[in-house]
Scaffold this motif. Structure first.
Motif, mmCIF file in Angstrom:
data_model
loop_
_atom_site.group_PDB
_atom_site.id
_atom_site.type_symbol
_atom_site.label_atom_id
_atom_site.label_comp_id
_atom_site.label_asym_id
_atom_site.label_seq_id
_atom_site.Cartn_x
_atom_site.Cartn_y
_atom_site.Cartn_z
ATOM 1 N N GLN A 51 -25.564 -1.690 10.937
ATOM 2 C CA GLN A 51 -26.616 -1.811 11.965
ATOM 3 C C GLN A 51 -27.470 -3.055 11.709
ATOM 4 O O GLN A 51 -27.813 -3.793 12.638
ATOM 5 C CB GLN A 51 -27.481 -0.552 11.964
ATOM 6 C CG GLN A 51 -28.476 -0.468 13.110
ATOM 7 C CD GLN A 51 -29.214 0.857 13.119
ATOM 8 O OE1 GLN A 51 -29.632 1.369 12.082
ATOM 9 N NE2 GLN A 51 -29.364 1.441 14.289
ATOM 10 N N GLY A 54 -25.284 -6.197 12.403
ATOM 11 C CA GLY A 54 -25.071 -6.353 13.834
ATOM 12 C C GLY A 54 -26.307 -6.872 14.548
ATOM 13 O O GLY A 54 -26.217 -7.750 15.412
ATOM 14 N N SER A 55 -27.465 -6.345 14.178
ATOM 15 C CA SER A 55 -28.720 -6.734 14.829
ATOM 16 C C SER A 55 -29.123 -8.165 14.515
ATOM 17 O O SER A 55 -29.740 -8.839 15.349
ATOM 18 C CB SER A 55 -29.848 -5.783 14.402
ATOM 19 O OG SER A 55 -29.550 -4.448 14.749
ATOM 20 N N TYR A 61 -24.374 -7.717 19.911
ATOM 21 C CA TYR A 61 -24.852 -6.387 19.511
ATOM 22 C C TYR A 61 -26.092 -5.981 20.299
ATOM 23 O O TYR A 61 -26.253 -4.820 20.673
ATOM 24 C CB TYR A 61 -25.156 -6.383 18.014
ATOM 25 C CG TYR A 61 -25.436 -5.016 17.424
ATOM 26 C CD1 TYR A 61 -24.393 -4.184 17.028
ATOM 27 C CD2 TYR A 61 -26.747 -4.571 17.244
ATOM 28 C CE1 TYR A 61 -24.643 -2.936 16.470
ATOM 29 C CE2 TYR A 61 -27.008 -3.324 16.694
ATOM 30 C CZ TYR A 61 -25.958 -2.512 16.310
ATOM 31 O OH TYR A 61 -26.223 -1.276 15.779
ATOM 32 N N SER A 62 -26.973 -6.945 20.559
ATOM 33 C CA SER A 62 -28.217 -6.645 21.284
ATOM 34 C C SER A 62 -27.963 -6.296 22.749
ATOM 35 O O SER A 62 -28.815 -5.685 23.405
ATOM 36 C CB SER A 62 -29.181 -7.830 21.194
ATOM 37 O OG SER A 62 -28.602 -8.991 21.759
ATOM 38 N N LYS A 66 -26.707 2.071 23.769
ATOM 39 C CA LYS A 66 -26.942 2.857 22.561
ATOM 40 C C LYS A 66 -25.640 3.408 22.003
ATOM 41 O O LYS A 66 -25.389 3.353 20.790
ATOM 42 C CB LYS A 66 -27.915 4.004 22.858
ATOM 43 C CG LYS A 66 -28.185 4.899 21.654
ATOM 44 C CD LYS A 66 -29.107 6.055 22.013
ATOM 45 C CE LYS A 66 -29.312 6.970 20.812
ATOM 46 N NZ LYS A 66 -30.182 8.133 21.159
ATOM 47 N N ARG A 69 -23.517 0.716 20.337
ATOM 48 C CA ARG A 69 -24.025 0.362 19.008
ATOM 49 C C ARG A 69 -23.624 1.413 17.980
ATOM 50 O O ARG A 69 -23.242 1.083 16.851
ATOM 51 C CB ARG A 69 -25.548 0.228 19.059
ATOM 52 C CG ARG A 69 -26.053 -0.948 19.880
ATOM 53 C CD ARG A 69 -27.564 -1.013 19.863
ATOM 54 N NE ARG A 69 -28.064 -2.092 20.720
ATOM 55 C CZ ARG A 69 -29.339 -2.392 20.868
ATOM 56 N NH1 ARG A 69 -30.270 -1.692 20.222
ATOM 57 N NH2 ARG A 69 -29.701 -3.380 21.671
ATOM 58 N N TRP A 72 -19.987 0.966 17.265
ATOM 59 C CA TRP A 72 -19.817 -0.239 16.437
ATOM 60 C C TRP A 72 -20.050 0.111 14.961
ATOM 61 O O TRP A 72 -19.251 -0.227 14.090
ATOM 62 C CB TRP A 72 -20.810 -1.303 16.915
ATOM 63 C CG TRP A 72 -20.867 -2.560 16.088
ATOM 64 C CD1 TRP A 72 -21.395 -2.696 14.834
ATOM 65 C CD2 TRP A 72 -20.399 -3.869 16.455
ATOM 66 N NE1 TRP A 72 -21.303 -4.003 14.410
ATOM 67 C CE2 TRP A 72 -20.691 -4.752 15.376
ATOM 68 C CE3 TRP A 72 -19.785 -4.391 17.606
ATOM 69 C CZ2 TRP A 72 -20.384 -6.107 15.413
ATOM 70 C CZ3 TRP A 72 -19.470 -5.747 17.631
ATOM 71 C CH2 TRP A 72 -19.765 -6.586 16.552
ATOM 72 N N ASN A 73 -21.154 0.807 14.699
ATOM 73 C CA ASN A 73 -21.494 1.193 13.328
ATOM 74 C C ASN A 73 -20.505 2.215 12.779
ATOM 75 O O ASN A 73 -20.108 2.150 11.604
ATOM 76 C CB ASN A 73 -22.909 1.770 13.284
ATOM 77 C CG ASN A 73 -23.956 0.796 13.801
ATOM 78 O OD1 ASN A 73 -23.769 -0.412 13.752
ATOM 79 N ND2 ASN A 73 -25.055 1.323 14.321
#
Length: 274
Positions: A51, A54-55, A61-62, A66, A69, A72-73
């Motif tokens: 997280q 990615g951020s 990612y942004s 939700k 994301r 992704w994680n």
């Protein structure tokens, strides 16, 4: 003088830590519990780290929702787990003497070690964490086929960890996790808008080959191995026998169904490039 005292103090703490690990965390009676907790904590750590990365390092990612994301994680966790358990499974099945026919008179279905039990425990921790996430966000992260896959895997791996029975066949099945990084990379390439890239095509070919070897041919080998050692399988507890035979059969059917989809997808991708 102060530096010398600091070194001695550090070594003292280090010795205590080593003693704690050997006498408590790696004690035979506690390995199942500590390994499962370690697996779950590792999942949490990888999730938070992914997280953060990615951020801060991926602009795309942004722009994710939700759920994207979270996926992704979550896929990062499954990739790390796959690398770990595939490495351990390959070592246990093909490199370690633990399951060699010529190294022990003990039934091959009853052999286990602290290392093999710990590796399975970490995997149990992962399956608990991942199944919980899938159910919490159901069906956004996967449908019923994922729930069934994880439930069967969790029960089989947990049984082998707790009883020490059938660990060889459990590791054989877990080698199939070698396909997971490729599947996850395909998702990453997809959400990054790289479906027409050369990397996406190569990834599809790699998935096809790895799936054929790890989830089709290896399962055939496993069933053949069970056939050769069926007299030893029969001496397992009834529930253990069911897990050794039924779980791989169910997973084999699911693997064949998914393999058909992989072939269809690969053919479609190749057709678009002609």
């Amino acid at each position: 003088m102060l530096a010398s005292e600091d070194i001695l103090s550090f070594k003292s703490y280090q010795n205590r830590a080593n003693l704690f690990v050997k006498e408590y965390l790696l004690a035979d009676s506690l390995i199942p519990y500590t390994s499962v907790i370690s697996g779950m904590l590792a999942c949490k750590m990888v999730y938070e780290l992914t997280q953060h990365i990615g951020s801060n390092y991926f602009k795309i990612y942004s722009n994710f929702s939700k759920i994207q994301r979270i996926e992704w994680n979550n896929r990062a966790i499954s990739t790390i787990h796959a690398i770990f358990i595939t490495s351990m499974s390959l070592y246990m099945v093909f490199c370690s003497n633990l399951f060699s026919d010529y190294q022990s008179t003990e039934l091959i279905t009853e052999r286990s070690s602290s290392l093999s039990t710990f590796a399975l425990g970490v995997s149990v921790g992962y399956f608990i964490a991942d199944l919980g996430t899938i159910l919490w966000f159901f069906p956004a992260l996967g449908g019923y086929e994922y729930v069934i896959h994880h439930l069967f895997s969790l029960v089989a791996v947990a049984y082998a960890m707790l009883t020490g029975e059938g660990q060889l066949y459990t590791f054989m099945v877990l080698i199939s996790e070698t396909t997971t990084p490729g599947i996850n990379l395909r998702w990453y390439l997809d959400v990054a808008g790289m479906k027409k890239s050369k990397a996406y095509l190569i990834n599809g070919v790699v998935i096809f080959i790895s799936w054929l070897v790890a989830r089709i041919l290896l399962f055939i080998y496993m069933f053949y191995h069970v056939y050769l050692h069926f007299d030893e399988v029969e001496q397992m507890h009834t529930f253990g026998q069911i897990l050794v035979i039924v779980v791989p059969l169910v997973l084999s059917v699911m693997n064949l169904v998914w393999f058909a989809k992989i072939i269809k997808g690969l053919r479609k991708t190749l057709a678009k490039r002609q």
